[in-house]
Design a protein around this motif. Sequence first.
Motif, PDB file in Angstrom:
ATOM      1  N   GLY A 128       3.086  -5.157   9.585  1.00 24.56           N
ATOM      2  CA  GLY A 128       2.134  -6.181   9.181  1.00 24.56           C
ATOM      3  C   GLY A 128       1.510  -5.950   7.821  1.00 24.56           C
ATOM      4  N   PHE A 129       1.383  -4.700   7.394  1.00 29.82           N
ATOM      5  CA  PHE A 129       0.624  -4.405   6.176  1.00 29.82           C
ATOM      6  C   PHE A 129       1.496  -3.996   4.987  1.00 29.82           C
ATOM      7  N   LEU A 130       2.824  -4.049   5.134  1.00 33.24           N
ATOM      8  CA  LEU A 130       3.676  -3.577   4.056  1.00 33.24           C
ATOM      9  C   LEU A 130       3.542  -4.397   2.769  1.00 33.24           C
ATOM     10  N   LEU A 131       3.513  -5.731   2.883  1.00 32.22           N
ATOM     11  CA  LEU A 131       3.429  -6.547   1.674  1.00 32.22           C
ATOM     12  C   LEU A 131       2.074  -6.391   0.991  1.00 32.22           C
ATOM     13  N   LEU A 132       1.011  -6.379   1.790  1.00 32.34           N
ATOM     14  CA  LEU A 132      -0.311  -6.151   1.214  1.00 32.34           C
ATOM     15  C   LEU A 132      -0.371  -4.756   0.598  1.00 32.34           C
ATOM     16  N   GLY A 133       0.192  -3.776   1.293  1.00 28.23           N
ATOM     17  CA  GLY A 133       0.196  -2.412   0.763  1.00 28.23           C
ATOM     18  C   GLY A 133       0.927  -2.322  -0.558  1.00 28.23           C
ATOM     19  N   GLY A 134       2.058  -3.012  -0.670  1.00 29.62           N
ATOM     20  CA  GLY A 134       2.805  -2.988  -1.920  1.00 29.62           C
ATOM     21  C   GLY A 134       2.034  -3.612  -3.064  1.00 29.62           C
ATOM     22  N   ARG A 135       1.351  -4.713  -2.799  1.00 25.94           N
ATOM     23  CA  ARG A 135       0.597  -5.389  -3.859  1.00 25.94           C
ATOM     24  C   ARG A 135      -0.633  -4.580  -4.262  1.00 25.94           C
TER      25      ARG A 135
END
Length: 490
Positions: A72-79
């Motif tokens: 769930g948090f991979l895209l937010l983590g990447g940004r």
Amino acid sequence: MTTIDRVSIADPGELSDSRKRLALLILCGAVFLDALDISLLGVSLPSIKTGLGLSDGSLQWLVSGYTVGYGGFLLLGGRVADIWGRRRTFMAATVVFIVASLLGGILTAGGLLIATRVLKGIAAGFTAPAAMSLITTTFREGDERNRALGVFAMTGAGGYSFGLVLSGVLTEIDWRLVFFAPGVIAIAVLLASPLIKADGPRTGGSKIDAAGALTVTLGVMALVYGLVQAPAWGWASAGTIGTLAGAVALLVAFVVIEAKHRSPLVPLSLFRSRSLSTANLVSVVWAGSTIGWQFVATLYLQETLHYSALTTAFAFLPLGVIIVAVAKFAAGPLVGRWGTRSVVTIGMLIQATGVLLYLGVGVGSGYTTAILPGIILHGIGNGLVYPTVNIAGVSGVADERQGVAAGLITASYQVGAGVGVAVLAAVLTATGGADAGVAHFRWAFLVAGLFSVAGLLVGFFGLRPTTAAAVAAPAERAASRPLSEAAAER
């Protein structure tokens, strides 16, 4: 789309080879931890269930909670890594991972223990893309980066295999050690993290797309949650349909928001890159095949061949050893020589062959004659495909978006893993009548093989033939032109 003026961390040429190797060693600690933490609970689950008196549903969420938080948090983590700083994000998330690990080792309430697993998954959702994007911006695109990503993939496979064996050993001593062990390793990684070269100044937008972050995080979490729960709830149940419909609605809203936002979390122009888009699709079906196959194979070994949990872990040990060897010594050089399309196609073909060999298993199948050949082929296929889709997924992407690109490819893997396990669990349930014998396992292996065939077709028709020169686009060219222009070339 803005023009990138310089590499985010530093010009890779400024770093000595020894400094690069040191950074790679430290960053590989992150993927080692992620893979270790996923596999470490496998053998210890029965002991944890007895020790805490947990139900089967609660026990499942010790594993699934991590997956939901992570995916769930991979895209937010990447940004966040792209904007706030990759090393800073990596170190902060590692601290959270350590705290959650230590708490998991001392808590006795099932609900709180599950909460620590979700928290660790969220922390991994930040460390994984931060670590991968640190690697892709430290090593020049081409052979140098391919070799580094091969080592990165190799470390993940090694962590997963080591976790299976370590789980059995630690459980024999005390099951609580399986929660403490990742925290101890994470402390060593954190102490070494200041040796990684700090990020340079940010050149892109500096604001988080809050609406996009909220919709995609909740959407991916709902999708993974619905897929994990579907076998227990039933695919036609109101809970499954409602959860998956909600996930689709959130993800559609995310696309609409990104199309209109001035500084989107995931610029839709990224998907103009044929390489990136195809790599993410391959990652989904590849993970569905490999993780789904292992799920079914584990049940087959224990329920039909009556292997113990520890014996099952050692039965899978060659898989990890082969993946490590192929990813380190073969994948990167082959991509440099033949290009990503050829390596993905060959890898998926070998993996499909290994999976489909299991259509011949029975109640008396021997390990060396019936089980091991498929494991060997599966390991070779994995060792070729895993690093290659990572290479394809970040090729041609400007440095200021490397964190998001890394998050995308990792999120695709997590979603694929959830899809694979859910679909194959449903196949086992649908075909596992009283007189099924091993037939329901064979049907599940067939479906896992079809996932591999799908990955072969997507990779062959989606990726363009490339040569070493085409793969190795200079970092200066990527840093001096708009992302949309670089993406359109691919």
